[in-house]
Design a protein around this motif. Sequence first.
Motif, mmCIF file in Angstrom:
data_model
loop_
_atom_site.group_PDB
_atom_site.id
_atom_site.type_symbol
_atom_site.label_atom_id
_atom_site.label_comp_id
_atom_site.label_asym_id
_atom_site.label_seq_id
_atom_site.Cartn_x
_atom_site.Cartn_y
_atom_site.Cartn_z
ATOM 1 N N PHE A 81 -5.986 0.775 1.969
ATOM 2 C CA PHE A 81 -5.077 1.839 2.383
ATOM 3 C C PHE A 81 -3.714 1.559 1.779
ATOM 4 O O PHE A 81 -3.476 0.505 1.166
ATOM 5 C CB PHE A 81 -4.987 1.947 3.913
ATOM 6 C CG PHE A 81 -4.570 0.684 4.615
ATOM 7 C CD1 PHE A 81 -3.233 0.347 4.777
ATOM 8 C CD2 PHE A 81 -5.532 -0.181 5.133
ATOM 9 C CE1 PHE A 81 -2.857 -0.816 5.435
ATOM 10 C CE2 PHE A 81 -5.158 -1.342 5.789
ATOM 11 C CZ PHE A 81 -3.820 -1.668 5.938
ATOM 12 N N ASP A 105 -1.050 13.081 -0.581
ATOM 13 C CA ASP A 105 -2.453 13.456 -0.434
ATOM 14 C C ASP A 105 -3.269 13.196 -1.701
ATOM 15 O O ASP A 105 -4.498 13.298 -1.680
ATOM 16 C CB ASP A 105 -2.581 14.931 -0.031
ATOM 17 C CG ASP A 105 -2.224 15.165 1.436
ATOM 18 O OD1 ASP A 105 -2.049 14.182 2.171
ATOM 19 O OD2 ASP A 105 -2.109 16.348 1.835
ATOM 20 N N PRO A 110 -6.892 6.180 2.186
ATOM 21 C CA PRO A 110 -6.066 6.610 3.320
ATOM 22 C C PRO A 110 -4.665 5.993 3.257
ATOM 23 O O PRO A 110 -4.460 4.941 2.653
ATOM 24 C CB PRO A 110 -6.845 6.089 4.534
ATOM 25 C CG PRO A 110 -8.251 5.962 4.059
ATOM 26 C CD PRO A 110 -8.165 5.560 2.625
ATOM 27 N N TYR A 111 -3.717 6.670 3.882
ATOM 28 C CA TYR A 111 -2.347 6.152 3.889
ATOM 29 C C TYR A 111 -1.723 6.361 5.258
ATOM 30 O O TYR A 111 -2.131 7.222 6.035
ATOM 31 C CB TYR A 111 -1.502 6.805 2.793
ATOM 32 C CG TYR A 111 -1.287 8.290 2.949
ATOM 33 C CD1 TYR A 111 -0.214 8.801 3.685
ATOM 34 C CD2 TYR A 111 -2.162 9.203 2.355
ATOM 35 C CE1 TYR A 111 -0.013 10.158 3.827
ATOM 36 C CE2 TYR A 111 -1.973 10.565 2.485
ATOM 37 C CZ TYR A 111 -0.891 11.039 3.221
ATOM 38 O OH TYR A 111 -0.691 12.399 3.369
ATOM 39 N N TYR A 112 -0.706 5.532 5.526
ATOM 40 C CA TYR A 112 0.044 5.602 6.773
ATOM 41 C C TYR A 112 1.525 5.650 6.436
ATOM 42 O O TYR A 112 1.978 5.042 5.466
ATOM 43 C CB TYR A 112 -0.254 4.381 7.656
ATOM 44 C CG TYR A 112 -1.724 4.178 7.900
ATOM 45 C CD1 TYR A 112 -2.422 4.979 8.799
ATOM 46 C CD2 TYR A 112 -2.434 3.190 7.218
ATOM 47 C CE1 TYR A 112 -3.779 4.807 9.010
ATOM 48 C CE2 TYR A 112 -3.787 3.007 7.423
ATOM 49 C CZ TYR A 112 -4.462 3.812 8.317
ATOM 50 O OH TYR A 112 -5.807 3.644 8.509
#
Length: 281
Positions: A81, A105, A110-112
């Motif tokens: 991530f 996006d 995934p990213y936070y």
Amino acid sequence: MSNRRNFLKTGIVGVAGLNLLPAVNAFAGEATTKPSADKFKLRFAIASDGHYAQPDTDSDQFYTDLVKWMNKEHADNHLDFIIVNGDLVHNRPDLLKKVKETYLDKFPVPYYTIPGNHDFADAAVWKSVFGYEDKYSVDKGDIGLVFANTADTKGGYVCPDYNFLKSALDAYKDKQIVFVILHIPPHQWTPEEKTIFVDCPEIIELLHSYPNIKATFHGHDHTLDGIRYTGKLPHLWDSHFGGNWGTDYKGYRIVEVSANNEINTYQVNASQNPKLNSNKL
């Protein structure tokens, strides 16, 4: 801003003299071969301070570069991530959605995210864009991540929410490793930093009371790309990938957790691609 940059450029030398920034190249030769996806229990990148829409900067190029770097990093070495640690925009919370949809996006994993002081965002703003509030935790098996906001909606510096942190850290007290992500550090290492960082002794005491917290990660100060300590707790920075001041290069930090829970972290100069400030934690 120019006075702040001048202080920070000279201030790092003084801090190093106080032994708050230890030798950071001791492990620079490690992890030079291309790892497989299963070599690490967890491997992630952390970047900060994109400052989208800061006047007289090419912030679209900054974000285009970040997406390119993250895609290459994942293709070459695998990422689980990505964390973007604050100041995604420059005083324009109305552009957070554009940054998310146009750039973030497009990350390959995934990213936070977490707000910085230039995002002018609270829990409602953050949730409306990203689907989660401005303080939250992420469970990664025997590794936990805890994120908390350190600014208000006018750009003022604030201590992270003590009650939230305690609750989140209590919930993760049996995990082997916890990482805490705070845009602005809750500690001032030198008297001059009273205008740069926020002094939160109760937060530092709280962080020190959980031995499984292995590091905290900060953005905010674009000139810092190394490590400082409060007691035995490492605080790490990742320079910047946007904005008009800071280190001469723009980059990001890599964090790797091995199968036996050894932690290795190093800073990447994304323009020239050496590893900087590599440390064993």
